[in-house]
Design an enzyme around this catalytic site. Structure first.
Site, PDB file in Angstrom:
ATOM      1  N   ILE A   1       0.854  -1.184   0.000  1.00 47.18           N
ATOM      2  CA  ILE A   1       0.000   0.000   0.000  1.00 47.18           C
ATOM      3  C   ILE A   1       0.893   1.240   0.000  1.00 47.18           C
ATOM      4  CG2 ILE A   1      -1.729   1.309   1.267  1.00 47.18           C
ATOM      5  CD1 ILE A   1      -2.809  -1.247   0.006  1.00 47.18           C
ATOM      6  N   LYS A   2       0.768   2.049  -1.042  1.00 45.14           N
ATOM      7  CA  LYS A   2       1.600   3.249  -1.164  1.00 45.14           C
ATOM      8  C   LYS A   2       0.967   4.409  -0.402  1.00 45.14           C
ATOM      9  CE  LYS A   2       3.731   4.350  -4.975  1.00 45.14           C
ATOM     10  NZ  LYS A   2       3.960   4.706  -6.408  1.00 45.14           N
ATOM     11  N   ILE A   3       1.776   5.036   0.419  1.00 40.23           N
ATOM     12  CA  ILE A   3       1.329   6.146   1.262  1.00 40.23           C
ATOM     13  C   ILE A   3       2.383   7.244   1.198  1.00 40.23           C
ATOM     14  CG2 ILE A   3       0.773   6.838   3.634  1.00 40.23           C
ATOM     15  CD1 ILE A   3       0.038   3.885   4.179  1.00 40.23           C
TER      16      ILE A   3
END
Length: 397
Positions: free
Chosen positions: A135-137
């Site tokens: 999950i890219k944050i």
């Protein structure tokens, strides 16, 4: 004869494809792939991916119901669309795909956590294990705190838009799976700031940043992986050979594949462990202080978030337009059928001029082959012209 640079690089670094284009991923067969809102928005406008867009919009409309407002359909469709592209990518790559949380949530820890859980839930519903998704944050303080919570739940995170050493330290202390320092964007800032046209080789500020982070992580035994990103040329990639991972655009992957030269490993854990470095620890106040002092990181993080937010806004507009066209088609099909049923008085599958309830002028316009009768397809074709005009009108709004 030396092997090409891409083959040699794969022997010391995990090569990741930085694209939303499924065809490009199939061409270069990377282990992992990364996407972002800009890449997905670009892919959404390519004809070869129209079926993914259309299928996603139809599925969401079915799930939310006929009365759901367009805004709700589009908001849900964006999440589903990101996952739909991810699923296609995972059919090709043996490793992981990175899927990004809405950048508009970058300064909201709880909202980021909720969105990440939802995205992982969509993947799991499709039968994909958590260990195949990152999950890219965005690497804000709030985003890093969200990632810390998610990692404890077994949701692995890729902290992106990372420009400063303080961001990297905070990510490592939070125990995130992977970070993506943006090499090329760092270079862009220093070129503009200094007026220099180029920073060759190891002088490249983006290369220096990733090298510093890599050595620090290896020196102090952090498990967080370093994935250099946002490259402007293959020279930057060559200088970072040996980094844990490098995510590279299709154009630069092709250039590496076409270049035959000896590739020297530049980053090595053994070298990092021998360096004299000081370990630091950050709390929120110290992070904020360092971030404020690092003008490059401050400006590029803000710029990156705004850019991804704009991409999401653009994607929303595209999906609204496409939904209007798709649902307009359904309406016109239904309308054509209803009109035909009313006018086909004898039920023979044709409407004669005598049965037609409208004007002669409209009948003549619909009777394209001039045989004196209309079938349902004739009606649909006439209404379809109206649909095309409506679609063009929506596209110009």
């Amino acid at each position: 004869m030396a092997a090409n640079l891409l083959e040699q690089l794969r022997g010391m670094t995990v090569v990741v494809a930085d694209t939303g284009g499924i065809q490009s991923i199939a061409t270069f067969t990377p282990r992992d792939a990364t996407t972002n809102p800009s890449l997905i928005t670009a892919a959404a406008q390519m004809p070869q991916y129209q079926s993914i867009i259309d299928d996603t919009l139809r599925q969401v409309r079915t799930e939310l119901g006929a009365e759901a407002p367009v805004e709700a359909i589009v908001a849900e469709a964006i999440d589903e669309l990101f996952v739909a592209f991810g699923l296609r990518i995972l059919e090709i790559v043996p490793g992981r795909v990175s899927t990004e949380v809405d950048a508009r949530l970058s300064y909201d820890t709880e909202a980021t956590i909720a969105k990440a859980r939802k995205l992982i839930g969509l993947y799991e519903r499709a039968g994909i294990r958590r260990d195949r998704v990152l999950i890219k944050i965005a690497s804000t303080w709030e985003g890093i705190r969200a990632a810390e919570v998610l990692e404890k739940e077994g949701i692995h995170c890729n902290l992106t838009l990372l420009f400063g050493f303080h961001q990297a330290v905070a990510c490592a202390e939070a125990g995130v799976t992977l970070i993506s320092p943006f090499v090329g964007r760092i270079l862009d800032w220093y070129k503009k700031e200094s007026g220099r046209d180029a920073f060759p080789g190891a002088e490249d500020p983006g290369v220096q940043s990733v090298t510093q982070i890599y050595n620090y992580y290896k020196k102090f035994g952090y498990a967080t992986e370093v994935m250099g990103a946002s490259f402007r040329n293959i020279s930057e990639i060559i200088e970072l050979a040996g980094c844990d991972l490098l995510t590279i655009s299709p154009g630069l992957l092709e250039e590496l594949r076409q270049t035959e030269a000896l590739l020297e490993r530049k980053l090595d854990p053994a070298i990092a462990e021998s360096l004299e470095l000081e370990q630091i620890h950050l709390d929120r106040d110290r992070f904020a202080e360092l971030h404020q002092a690092d003008r490059m990181a401050n400006e590029k993080l803000d710029e990156g978030i705004r850019g991804f937010c704009k991409a999401i806004d653009t994607l929303e507009g595209l999906l609204k337009q496409r939904l209007a066209v798709l649902e307009g088609k359904a309406v016109f099909h239904h309308a054509a059928h209803e009109v035909f049923s009313v006018c086909d008085l004898d039920g023979d599958g044709f409407i004669t001029r005598e049965e037609w309830l409208g004007s002669d002028a409209v009948f003549d316009a619909l009777d394209l082959n001039k045989d004196g009768k209309l079938n349902e397809e004739d009606l649909l074709a006439g209404l379809g012209a109206t649909l095309q005009m409506a679609g063009r009108a929506v596209a110009t709004v």
